[in-house]
Design a protein around this motif. Structure first.
Motif, PDB file in Angstrom:
ATOM      1  N   MET A 231       0.962  -1.193  -0.013  1.00 59.05           N
ATOM      2  CA  MET A 231       0.104  -0.007   0.122  1.00 59.05           C
ATOM      3  C   MET A 231       0.898   1.346  -0.059  1.00 59.05           C
ATOM      4  O   MET A 231       1.982   1.116   0.680  1.00 59.05           O
ATOM      5  N   LEU A 232       0.541   2.026  -0.685  1.00 56.02           N
ATOM      6  CA  LEU A 232       1.196   3.461  -0.673  1.00 56.02           C
ATOM      7  C   LEU A 232       0.354   4.409   0.356  1.00 56.02           C
ATOM      8  O   LEU A 232      -0.909   4.567   0.350  1.00 56.02           O
ATOM      9  N   VAL A 233       1.023   5.088   1.257  1.00 55.92           N
ATOM     10  CA  VAL A 233       0.400   5.882   2.460  1.00 55.92           C
ATOM     11  C   VAL A 233       1.016   7.348   2.192  1.00 55.92           C
ATOM     12  O   VAL A 233       2.143   7.648   2.216  1.00 55.92           O
ATOM     13  N   VAL A 234       0.023   8.264   1.878  1.00 56.80           N
ATOM     14  CA  VAL A 234       0.390   9.419   1.690  1.00 56.80           C
ATOM     15  C   VAL A 234      -0.314  10.454   2.823  1.00 56.80           C
ATOM     16  O   VAL A 234      -1.520  10.508   2.883  1.00 56.80           O
ATOM     17  N   GLU A 235       0.637  10.985   3.968  1.00 58.73           N
ATOM     18  CA  GLU A 235       0.050  11.795   4.866  1.00 58.73           C
ATOM     19  C   GLU A 235      -0.531  13.204   4.516  1.00 58.73           C
ATOM     20  O   GLU A 235      -0.011  13.719   3.685  1.00 58.73           O
ATOM     21  N   ARG A 236      -1.650  13.476   4.771  1.00 59.32           N
ATOM     22  CA  ARG A 236      -2.084  14.760   4.351  1.00 59.32           C
ATOM     23  C   ARG A 236      -1.369  16.059   5.182  1.00 59.32           C
ATOM     24  O   ARG A 236      -1.666  16.977   4.516  1.00 59.32           O
ATOM     25  N   ALA A 237      -0.892  15.904   6.280  1.00 54.24           N
ATOM     26  CA  ALA A 237      -0.127  16.917   6.723  1.00 54.24           C
ATOM     27  C   ALA A 237       1.164  16.671   6.477  1.00 54.24           C
ATOM     28  O   ALA A 237       2.061  15.741   7.070  1.00 54.24           O
ATOM     29  N   GLY A 238       1.552  17.345   5.601  1.00 51.90           N
ATOM     30  CA  GLY A 238       3.078  17.469   5.016  1.00 51.90           C
ATOM     31  C   GLY A 238       3.328  16.689   4.078  1.00 51.90           C
ATOM     32  O   GLY A 238       4.537  16.907   3.330  1.00 51.90           O
ATOM     33  N   GLY A 239       2.445  15.640   3.441  1.00 47.26           N
ATOM     34  CA  GLY A 239       2.564  15.010   2.336  1.00 47.26           C
ATOM     35  C   GLY A 239       3.894  14.082   2.273  1.00 47.26           C
ATOM     36  O   GLY A 239       3.954  13.549   1.250  1.00 47.26           O
ATOM     37  N   ALA A 240       3.944  13.488   3.630  1.00 40.17           N
ATOM     38  CA  ALA A 240       5.173  12.295   3.518  1.00 40.17           C
ATOM     39  C   ALA A 240       4.690  11.190   3.092  1.00 40.17           C
ATOM     40  O   ALA A 240       3.405  10.952   3.207  1.00 40.17           O
ATOM     41  N   THR A 241       5.286  10.118   2.176  1.00 37.35           N
ATOM     42  CA  THR A 241       4.915   9.181   1.208  1.00 37.35           C
ATOM     43  C   THR A 241       5.919   8.225   1.608  1.00 37.35           C
ATOM     44  O   THR A 241       6.798   8.155   1.743  1.00 37.35           O
ATOM     45  N   ARG A 242       4.994   6.714   1.702  1.00 39.31           N
ATOM     46  CA  ARG A 242       5.751   5.646   2.129  1.00 39.31           C
ATOM     47  C   ARG A 242       4.812   4.494   1.611  1.00 39.31           C
ATOM     48  O   ARG A 242       3.851   4.707   1.259  1.00 39.31           O
ATOM     49  N   VAL A 243       5.618   3.422   1.256  1.00 46.60           N
ATOM     50  CA  VAL A 243       5.090   2.131   0.448  1.00 46.60           C
ATOM     51  C   VAL A 243       5.296   1.082   1.624  1.00 46.60           C
ATOM     52  O   VAL A 243       6.525   0.936   2.022  1.00 46.60           O
ATOM     53  N   VAL A 244       4.413   0.217   1.881  1.00 52.75           N
ATOM     54  CA  VAL A 244       4.319  -0.648   3.033  1.00 52.75           C
ATOM     55  C   VAL A 244       3.801  -1.976   2.586  1.00 52.75           C
ATOM     56  O   VAL A 244       2.570  -1.932   1.993  1.00 52.75           O
ATOM     57  N   ALA A 245       4.410  -2.980   2.796  1.00 58.76           N
ATOM     58  CA  ALA A 245       3.816  -4.389   2.492  1.00 58.76           C
ATOM     59  C   ALA A 245       2.626  -4.653   3.358  1.00 58.76           C
ATOM     60  O   ALA A 245       2.764  -4.771   4.609  1.00 58.76           O
ATOM     61  N   LEU A 246       1.634  -5.261   3.059  1.00 54.55           N
ATOM     62  CA  LEU A 246       0.459  -5.424   3.862  1.00 54.55           C
ATOM     63  C   LEU A 246       0.565  -6.397   4.873  1.00 54.55           C
ATOM     64  O   LEU A 246       0.099  -6.350   5.837  1.00 54.55           O
ATOM     65  N   ARG A 247       1.513  -7.351   4.520  1.00 53.55           N
ATOM     66  CA  ARG A 247       1.522  -8.573   5.359  1.00 53.55           C
ATOM     67  C   ARG A 247       2.397  -8.228   6.516  1.00 53.55           C
ATOM     68  O   ARG A 247       2.268  -8.616   7.794  1.00 53.55           O
ATOM     69  N   ASP A 248       3.456  -7.197   6.352  1.00 56.18           N
ATOM     70  CA  ASP A 248       4.177  -6.838   7.407  1.00 56.18           C
ATOM     71  C   ASP A 248       3.370  -5.756   8.446  1.00 56.18           C
ATOM     72  O   ASP A 248       3.538  -5.940   9.728  1.00 56.18           O
ATOM     73  N   LEU A 249       2.380  -5.198   7.771  1.00 57.02           N
ATOM     74  CA  LEU A 249       1.338  -4.327   8.950  1.00 57.02           C
ATOM     75  C   LEU A 249       0.516  -5.521   9.871  1.00 57.02           C
ATOM     76  O   LEU A 249       0.316  -5.179  10.931  1.00 57.02           O
ATOM     77  N   VAL A 250       0.013  -6.619   9.209  1.00 61.49           N
ATOM     78  CA  VAL A 250      -0.700  -7.626   9.997  1.00 61.49           C
ATOM     79  C   VAL A 250       0.228  -8.287  11.111  1.00 61.49           C
ATOM     80  O   VAL A 250      -0.106  -8.616  12.089  1.00 61.49           O
ATOM     81  N   ALA A 251       1.448  -8.518  10.604  1.00 60.13           N
ATOM     82  CA  ALA A 251       2.402  -9.376  11.353  1.00 60.13           C
ATOM     83  C   ALA A 251       2.999  -8.612  12.550  1.00 60.13           C
ATOM     84  O   ALA A 251       3.252  -9.047  13.555  1.00 60.13           O
TER      85      ALA A 251
END
Length: 252
Positions: A231-251
């Motif tokens: 998933m691509l995550v873009v923060e509305r405050a400041g616009g920081a962008t990161r890509v995260v594996a979904l399985r890593d989030l659940v683990a």
């Protein structure tokens, strides 16, 4: 099956300002195949608003007006292609939302079990329309509420559906008061031959004024692919962008 586009901008901007000359190419998608409804979700104060219509964005005066006048620091656009014999109606048109979150999906999910088997609730919330996509949204909303966190909750929902259902793609976008999230999760072996190998690709570009993420079929070079399974995550405050594996989030 559908087309998705989302953006986070440094200041409140219209879709036309963010896309510029590329807006015409994006709207051609509605004229060619994805003309069974359109919707725009946008940051609105402490919540998220939704405007939609069961008509083609390519010929809709309402879409044209909103593309030029609706200003927000974050928005997502959905162009619908009705599949699985699901009707063209406002209830079946994306995005789906509850005032705090808004969700849109690109793909199809068949043989989806009852919502309560995925949400963990005895009786899940009732959908208003007929689509698999709205049921996906309800599973995601329930998982986010249960987890108390949007990233882990959405990832949990994707993996629950992946394990329980037949699908072509679980690609989706979610706007929250804090961020824009774009999920890329599809079965590459399930892409219909007439769609092209890149149909479910999600790509993004970052610039000083805005980050844009979108489905394939209209943009040129200079875009980076979101990996399948991430998933691509873009923060509305400041616009920081990161890509995260979904399985890593659940683990985690």
């Amino acid at each position: 099956m559908c087309r998705l586009l989302g953006y986070v901008s440094a200041s409140a901007s219209t879709l036309g300002q963010v896309l510029g000359d590329e807006q015409e190419a994006f709207l051609r998608l509605a004229a060619e195949r994805h003309g069974d409804g359109w919707g725009i979700a946008f940051g609105q104060g402490d919540g998220v608003g939704v405007r939609k219509e069961a008509a083609s964005a390519a010929t809709s005066p309402a879409f044209t007006e909103l593309a030029g006048t609706l200003r927000s620091d974050a928005a997502l656009v959905h162009l619908r292609w009705a599949t699985l014999d699901l009707g063209v109606s406002l209830a079946n048109t994306h995005p789906f939302g509850d005032g705090q979150l808004a969700f849109a999906h690109n793909g199809s999910i068949s043989e989806m079990p009852p919502l309560e088997t995925l949400t963990g609730e005895r009786s899940g919330p009732a959908p208003l329309g007929d689509t698999d996509s709205e049921r996906y949204w309800l599973v995601a909303r329930s998982a986010i509420e249960r987890e108390g966190e949007d990233l882990r909750g959405l990832a949990t929902a994707v993996l629950a559906i992946e394990q329980s259902c037949r699908y072509t793609s679980l690609n989706c976008m979610l706007i929250t008061p804090a961020r824009l999230i774009a999920v890329c999760w599809f079965g590459s072996e399930r892409i219909a031959p007439d769609l092209g190998d890149d149909y479910y690709d999600l790509s993004y570009r970052t610039g000083r004024e805005a980050t844009v993420v979108a489905s394939s079929g209209w943009h040129g070079s200079g875009w980076k692919r979101v990996p399948n399974g991430a998933m691509l995550v873009v923060e509305r405050a400041g616009g920081a962008t990161r890509v995260v594996a979904l399985r890593d989030l659940v683990a985690a």
